[in-house]
Design a protein around this motif. Sequence first.
Motif, PDB file in Angstrom:
ATOM      1  N   TRP A 153      -4.258  -9.134   2.340  1.00 12.28           N
ATOM      2  CA  TRP A 153      -4.451  -7.684   2.484  1.00 12.28           C
ATOM      3  C   TRP A 153      -5.760  -7.379   3.203  1.00 12.28           C
ATOM      4  O   TRP A 153      -5.831  -6.475   4.029  1.00 12.28           O
ATOM      5  CB  TRP A 153      -4.461  -7.045   1.101  1.00 12.28           C
ATOM      6  CG  TRP A 153      -4.711  -5.563   1.118  1.00 12.28           C
ATOM      7  CD1 TRP A 153      -3.800  -4.571   1.344  1.00 12.28           C
ATOM      8  CD2 TRP A 153      -5.970  -4.903   0.899  1.00 12.28           C
ATOM      9  NE1 TRP A 153      -4.406  -3.336   1.280  1.00 12.28           N
ATOM     10  CE2 TRP A 153      -5.741  -3.510   1.013  1.00 12.28           C
ATOM     11  CE3 TRP A 153      -7.258  -5.352   0.617  1.00 12.28           C
ATOM     12  CZ2 TRP A 153      -6.750  -2.570   0.851  1.00 12.28           C
ATOM     13  CZ3 TRP A 153      -8.264  -4.425   0.462  1.00 12.28           C
ATOM     14  CH2 TRP A 153      -8.009  -3.049   0.575  1.00 12.28           C
ATOM     15  N   PHE A 194      -2.751 -12.636  -2.136  1.00 11.22           N
ATOM     16  CA  PHE A 194      -2.382 -11.280  -1.710  1.00 11.22           C
ATOM     17  C   PHE A 194      -3.623 -10.494  -1.303  1.00 11.22           C
ATOM     18  O   PHE A 194      -3.623  -9.789  -0.284  1.00 11.22           O
ATOM     19  CB  PHE A 194      -1.640 -10.565  -2.837  1.00 11.22           C
ATOM     20  CG  PHE A 194      -1.210  -9.168  -2.475  1.00 11.22           C
ATOM     21  CD1 PHE A 194      -0.032  -8.949  -1.778  1.00 11.22           C
ATOM     22  CD2 PHE A 194      -1.995  -8.082  -2.832  1.00 11.22           C
ATOM     23  CE1 PHE A 194       0.360  -7.658  -1.437  1.00 11.22           C
ATOM     24  CE2 PHE A 194      -1.620  -6.789  -2.498  1.00 11.22           C
ATOM     25  CZ  PHE A 194      -0.425  -6.569  -1.796  1.00 11.22           C
ATOM     26  N   TYR A 205       2.351  -9.752   3.997  1.00 13.10           N
ATOM     27  CA  TYR A 205       2.343 -10.207   2.603  1.00 13.10           C
ATOM     28  C   TYR A 205       3.515 -11.125   2.277  1.00 13.10           C
ATOM     29  O   TYR A 205       3.644 -11.577   1.134  1.00 13.10           O
ATOM     30  CB  TYR A 205       2.427  -8.990   1.678  1.00 13.10           C
ATOM     31  CG  TYR A 205       3.638  -8.116   1.965  1.00 13.10           C
ATOM     32  CD1 TYR A 205       4.873  -8.389   1.387  1.00 13.10           C
ATOM     33  CD2 TYR A 205       3.538  -7.039   2.842  1.00 13.10           C
ATOM     34  CE1 TYR A 205       5.987  -7.612   1.670  1.00 13.10           C
ATOM     35  CE2 TYR A 205       4.642  -6.261   3.130  1.00 13.10           C
ATOM     36  CZ  TYR A 205       5.859  -6.538   2.539  1.00 13.10           C
ATOM     37  OH  TYR A 205       6.959  -5.776   2.828  1.00 13.10           O
TER      38      TYR A 205
END
Length: 427
Positions: free
Chosen positions: A226, A222, A286
């Motif tokens: 990101w 993640f 995501y």
Amino acid sequence: MLLLVFGTFSAIIWQHNRNVVGQSSRSKIAKFAARMKILLGFYQVIGELTESFHEISWAGVLVYLGSVFSLLQFHILKIFARPRCLNENYTIDPLLELKIGLLSPVVSVAISSIIFLTCRVYLKRWKLCNPVVLAEKLDKVKSKLYTYLLLFFFVTYLPTCSAIFEVYPTACMTFNVVQNSTLSISLLRSDVDIDCENIGVYQILAFVATALYVVPFPLILFHLLWKHCRNNEPPQQSDANLHGSAVDSNVTDDTPLMNEVHTGHHHEVPVWLDFLCENYKQEFWYWEIVELLRKVIQTMLITLFGWEDSMVKLFTISASVSFLVLNVKLSPITDRFEQRLQVFSLTVIFANLLVAAVPITSDTYVMVVSSSLIVLDLIIFLVMAGEAVIAIVRIIKRKYILHRMGGTSDLRYIQIAEGEVGTDNSD
């Protein structure tokens, strides 16, 4: 066998895309990798479910089909560490499977580090590369190692999680030694030959592995997504790209498998991370993390508490419906065909759970339901196999056209010969 077949298909398509770049912003290997993720996610969940359902009323050939899915799910631990598909006498218990599952990430990282250090010493000591050339070559080696390492972790994440959860204390069942007696024994649900009172060390290892691997891996992914995908804008196509005549000069024999031609949706994403986000819309960068969590949630409770628990049935089916509704509502995947394929796979998983939750008592409907589920479970595999065959046919066709044209690599001429574009050049 399936790994060999799909590996061959991937190698053929990759080799083709190194020489001929299509006019689409997504290369064929990118599309193939995205659809392989859907195939992998589907059969991993179905394979784990069929292995966890010890007491359900699946009937007929569905019992045999469950063993086939153990191969289709690409479960590394069960393909290589459980060779009972070759001989029933060759079995490995969940404790040894846990050891293999815990050692696999460590060994893979160690091997990658050794390869990198070996390449560094070789280039520096024997090739005598100057610092600039050395840095460039090492960056290429590092990119390839990251690609294959991340791909290995991604494929084996769910099987490793299952191996960890199988030895949790909640994965044990209690039996009365004598009827109407308080004397009882606790046995492992996945292997009743193992007494849970004797595996305290393994259970501690499982808790440690959960803290160091099961939870951190999605969080690390993640963070990487990101960092690299969140604000990534799709590039503007040039006129040359719109006409399909531009070939990326950066694509060489040293380009990693997941790199291809970065003219697509995530041009600033590292090549070793691109396959996790290139098929999703920008606002859903995501979503691959959501898919990882979905696969774990759909199998974790059954492994921990058993399918006989009514709350496990309710939560698992509810989670399946929730993820299905989310995918239909949000449509996170860019390609319409891939989006429909994903929704179909989630629907089939839901259908399998319903059949497992509602026992079929009438022999009249057993064969009908079993046959219907078999067809549904195999459709995704057949679609992928069909696409691979079509891709190979197209590659052979282009090779033949290239041979007829005397080896020209002009993509415009090839597309005209194939009938993909018109011959009007009035623009």
